[in-house]
Write a protein that holds these residues in place. Sequence first.
Motif, PDB file in Angstrom:
ATOM      1  N   UNK A   4       0.792  -1.086  -0.080  1.00  0.00           N
ATOM      2  CA  UNK A   4      -0.075  -0.173  -0.192  1.00  0.00           C
ATOM      3  C   UNK A   4       0.984   1.404  -0.117  1.00  0.00           C
ATOM      4  N   UNK A   5       0.814   2.090  -0.726  1.00  0.00           N
ATOM      5  CA  UNK A   5       1.623   3.304  -1.173  1.00  0.00           C
ATOM      6  C   UNK A   5       1.582   4.177   0.212  1.00  0.00           C
ATOM      7  N   UNK A   6       0.324   4.290   0.760  1.00  0.00           N
ATOM      8  CA  UNK A   6       0.338   5.140   1.926  1.00  0.00           C
ATOM      9  C   UNK A   6       0.970   4.547   3.226  1.00  0.00           C
ATOM     10  N   UNK A   7       1.251   3.245   3.319  1.00  0.00           N
ATOM     11  CA  UNK A   7       1.721   2.341   4.083  1.00  0.00           C
ATOM     12  C   UNK A   7       3.207   2.893   3.985  1.00  0.00           C
ATOM     13  N   UNK A   8       3.812   2.762   2.861  1.00  0.00           N
ATOM     14  CA  UNK A   8       5.020   2.845   2.561  1.00  0.00           C
ATOM     15  C   UNK A   8       5.656   4.114   3.036  1.00  0.00           C
ATOM     16  N   UNK A  10       4.126   6.136   5.220  1.00  0.00           N
ATOM     17  CA  UNK A  10       3.875   6.230   6.685  1.00  0.00           C
ATOM     18  C   UNK A  10       2.578   7.465   6.862  1.00  0.00           C
ATOM     19  N   UNK A  11       1.715   7.459   5.960  1.00  0.00           N
ATOM     20  CA  UNK A  11       0.697   8.415   6.323  1.00  0.00           C
ATOM     21  C   UNK A  11      -0.648   7.880   5.930  1.00  0.00           C
ATOM     22  N   UNK A  12      -1.568   8.519   6.404  1.00  0.00           N
ATOM     23  CA  UNK A  12      -3.174   8.041   6.419  1.00  0.00           C
ATOM     24  C   UNK A  12      -3.303   8.102   4.954  1.00  0.00           C
ATOM     25  N   UNK A  13      -4.471   7.331   4.446  1.00  0.00           N
ATOM     26  CA  UNK A  13      -5.019   7.499   3.384  1.00  0.00           C
ATOM     27  C   UNK A  13      -5.660   8.758   3.210  1.00  0.00           C
ATOM     28  N   UNK A  18       0.316  18.082   1.017  1.00  0.00           N
ATOM     29  CA  UNK A  18       1.563  18.658   1.983  1.00  0.00           C
ATOM     30  C   UNK A  18       1.978  17.554   2.831  1.00  0.00           C
ATOM     31  N   UNK A  19       1.110  16.942   3.595  1.00  0.00           N
ATOM     32  CA  UNK A  19       1.748  15.698   4.502  1.00  0.00           C
ATOM     33  C   UNK A  19       2.431  14.645   3.492  1.00  0.00           C
ATOM     34  N   UNK A  20       1.852  14.339   2.820  1.00  0.00           N
ATOM     35  CA  UNK A  20       2.347  13.352   1.652  1.00  0.00           C
ATOM     36  C   UNK A  20       3.886  13.723   1.325  1.00  0.00           C
ATOM     37  N   UNK A  21       3.692  14.728   0.937  1.00  0.00           N
ATOM     38  CA  UNK A  21       5.021  15.229   0.131  1.00  0.00           C
ATOM     39  C   UNK A  21       6.218  15.476   1.221  1.00  0.00           C
ATOM     40  N   UNK A  22       5.939  15.753   2.502  1.00  0.00           N
ATOM     41  CA  UNK A  22       6.940  16.057   3.755  1.00  0.00           C
ATOM     42  C   UNK A  22       7.288  14.429   3.808  1.00  0.00           C
ATOM     43  N   UNK A  23       6.038  13.717   3.897  1.00  0.00           N
ATOM     44  CA  UNK A  23       6.851  12.227   4.498  1.00  0.00           C
ATOM     45  C   UNK A  23       7.638  11.784   3.319  1.00  0.00           C
ATOM     46  N   UNK A  24       7.493  11.934   2.343  1.00  0.00           N
ATOM     47  CA  UNK A  24       8.049  11.417   0.937  1.00  0.00           C
ATOM     48  C   UNK A  24       9.596  12.195   1.059  1.00  0.00           C
ATOM     49  N   UNK A  25       9.706  13.336   1.300  1.00  0.00           N
ATOM     50  CA  UNK A  25      10.855  13.846   1.377  1.00  0.00           C
ATOM     51  C   UNK A  25      11.698  13.218   2.664  1.00  0.00           C
ATOM     52  N   UNK A  57      -0.552   9.991  -8.954  1.00  0.00           N
ATOM     53  CA  UNK A  57      -1.354   9.485  -9.860  1.00  0.00           C
ATOM     54  C   UNK A  57      -2.620   8.984  -9.683  1.00  0.00           C
ATOM     55  N   UNK A  58      -3.133   9.175  -8.548  1.00  0.00           N
ATOM     56  CA  UNK A  58      -4.456   8.717  -7.969  1.00  0.00           C
ATOM     57  C   UNK A  58      -4.531   7.176  -7.932  1.00  0.00           C
ATOM     58  N   UNK A  59      -3.753   6.294  -7.655  1.00  0.00           N
ATOM     59  CA  UNK A  59      -3.686   5.230  -7.385  1.00  0.00           C
ATOM     60  C   UNK A  59      -3.335   4.917  -5.919  1.00  0.00           C
ATOM     61  N   UNK A  60      -4.523   4.289  -5.124  1.00  0.00           N
ATOM     62  CA  UNK A  60      -4.251   3.880  -3.878  1.00  0.00           C
ATOM     63  C   UNK A  60      -3.230   2.855  -3.459  1.00  0.00           C
ATOM     64  N   UNK A  61      -2.977   1.881  -4.226  1.00  0.00           N
ATOM     65  CA  UNK A  61      -2.344   0.815  -3.938  1.00  0.00           C
ATOM     66  C   UNK A  61      -1.541   0.563  -5.371  1.00  0.00           C
ATOM     67  N   UNK A  62      -0.400   0.039  -5.496  1.00  0.00           N
ATOM     68  CA  UNK A  62       0.591  -0.241  -6.532  1.00  0.00           C
ATOM     69  C   UNK A  62       1.112  -1.687  -6.452  1.00  0.00           C
ATOM     70  N   UNK A  63       1.681  -2.306  -7.377  1.00  0.00           N
ATOM     71  CA  UNK A  63       2.428  -3.194  -7.283  1.00  0.00           C
ATOM     72  C   UNK A  63       3.903  -3.017  -7.485  1.00  0.00           C
ATOM     73  N   UNK A  64       4.822  -3.395  -6.355  1.00  0.00           N
ATOM     74  CA  UNK A  64       6.269  -3.130  -6.350  1.00  0.00           C
ATOM     75  C   UNK A  64       6.703  -4.566  -6.380  1.00  0.00           C
TER      76      UNK A  64
END
Length: 71
Positions: A4-8, A10-13, A18-25, A57-64
């Motif tokens: 799950x992209x959000x779990x990777x 570490x943010x809530x769905x 802003x929160x997503x970008x901060x966590x990513x960086x 890109x609007x996908x909640x989950x992805x295959x890695x």
Amino acid sequence: MRLNAYEVLGVSQWANESEIRKAYLSKMRAAHPDVSNDPNAEKIAARINAAYDAIRHGKETFIYNDTPNSQ
């Protein structure tokens, strides 16, 4: 492996952009292969990038996949 992209990141769905970008960086700073001593740093950074791209890109989950030929 399905992640799950959000779990990777570490943010809530329900996290805002802003929160997503901060966590990513933050995660990328810690996992960047030039900074991290972890032998798997490149894979970790690739997973973080894939998660961020999936959310942007609007996908909640992805295959890695760790290996290019695995399905």
